[in-house]
Design a protein around this motif. Structure first.
Motif, PDB file in Angstrom:
ATOM      1  N   ASN A 140       0.810  -1.212   0.000  1.00 14.51           N
ATOM      2  CA  ASN A 140       0.000   0.000   0.000  1.00 14.51           C
ATOM      3  C   ASN A 140       0.846   1.265   0.000  1.00 14.51           C
ATOM      4  N   ASN A 141       2.171   1.102   0.054  1.00 10.30           N
ATOM      5  CA  ASN A 141       3.060   2.258   0.095  1.00 10.30           C
ATOM      6  C   ASN A 141       3.824   2.410  -1.208  1.00 10.30           C
TER       7      ASN A 141
ATOM      8  N   GLU B 290       1.394  16.157   7.011  1.00 11.24           N
ATOM      9  CA  GLU B 290       0.227  15.426   7.530  1.00 11.24           C
ATOM     10  C   GLU B 290       0.609  14.283   8.465  1.00 11.24           C
TER      11      GLU B 290
ATOM     12  N   GLN C 289       1.833   6.337   1.710  1.00 16.34           N
ATOM     13  CA  GLN C 289       0.693   5.503   1.364  1.00 16.34           C
ATOM     14  C   GLN C 289       0.164   5.893  -0.015  1.00 16.34           C
ATOM     15  N   ASN C 290      -0.136   4.877  -0.819  1.00 18.17           N
ATOM     16  CA  ASN C 290      -0.704   5.107  -2.152  1.00 18.17           C
ATOM     17  C   ASN C 290      -2.051   5.816  -2.059  1.00 18.17           C
ATOM     18  N   ASN C 291      -2.399   6.503  -3.130  1.00 20.52           N
ATOM     19  CA  ASN C 291      -3.710   7.140  -3.297  1.00 20.52           C
ATOM     20  C   ASN C 291      -4.038   8.194  -2.242  1.00 20.52           C
ATOM     21  N   LYS C 292      -3.010   8.793  -1.640  1.00 15.99           N
ATOM     22  CA  LYS C 292      -3.218   9.897  -0.711  1.00 15.99           C
ATOM     23  C   LYS C 292      -2.270  11.018  -1.101  1.00 15.99           C
ATOM     24  N   GLU C 293      -2.702  12.245  -0.851  1.00 12.04           N
ATOM     25  CA  GLU C 293      -1.855  13.399  -1.148  1.00 12.04           C
ATOM     26  C   GLU C 293      -1.275  13.942   0.152  1.00 12.04           C
ATOM     27  N   TYR C 294       0.025  14.186   0.132  1.00 11.15           N
ATOM     28  CA  TYR C 294       0.728  14.712   1.293  1.00 11.15           C
ATOM     29  C   TYR C 294       1.452  16.001   0.894  1.00 11.15           C
TER      30      TYR C 294
ATOM     31  N   LYS D  18       3.494  19.045  -3.233  1.00  9.93           N
ATOM     32  CA  LYS D  18       2.557  17.957  -2.978  1.00  9.93           C
ATOM     33  C   LYS D  18       3.173  16.644  -3.451  1.00  9.93           C
ATOM     34  N   SER D  19       2.877  15.585  -2.734  1.00  5.53           N
ATOM     35  CA  SER D  19       3.428  14.273  -3.090  1.00  5.53           C
ATOM     36  C   SER D  19       2.980  13.848  -4.481  1.00  5.53           C
ATOM     37  N   THR D  20       1.848  14.343  -4.937  1.00  9.02           N
ATOM     38  CA  THR D  20       1.355  13.986  -6.265  1.00  9.02           C
ATOM     39  C   THR D  20       2.223  14.582  -7.378  1.00  9.02           C
TER      40      THR D  20
END
Length: 107
Positions: free
Chosen positions: A29-30, A54, A72-77, A92-94
């Protein structure tokens, strides 16, 4: 003065190892990120603080300016990067890829 700088870098390196140990248990998941913190001339910046806002986690670039961490995948940090003598930067992590160099501008 040189002694203080050397001690500071040794402390930062030991903390980098600590942050690596915390990430060794990554799961599917990471997503891992790595790269370098560089200046506008492409020179590596050692000792940069990389904080994941966060999660309240802090990482440091090593003597070659390299960093590594997992999120973690599918989350923005939000990543906050700071080092003495350079303008702070938030990204942003994205905006990151698997291998991403992060460029800082000097003051």
């Amino acid at each position: 003065m040189k002694f203080t700088v050397i001690i500071t870098f040794l402390l930062l390196l030991s903390l980098q190892g600590f942050s690596y140990e915390n990430n060794k248990g990554n799961n599917k998941n990471n997503k891992s990120f790595c790269g370098k913190i560089i200046d506008t001339n492409g020179q590596e910046i050692s000792g940069a603080t990389i904080r994941i806002v966060e999660l309240d986690q802090t990482y440091f670039s090593n003597l070659e300016g390299q960093y590594t961490f997992a999120l973690q995948n599918n989350k923005e940090y939000t990543l906050s990067i700071e080092v003495l003598g350079y303008l702070p930067k938030q990204i942003k992590s994205t905006e990151l890829h698997l291998f991403s160099d992060i460029q800082l501008s000097s003051l």
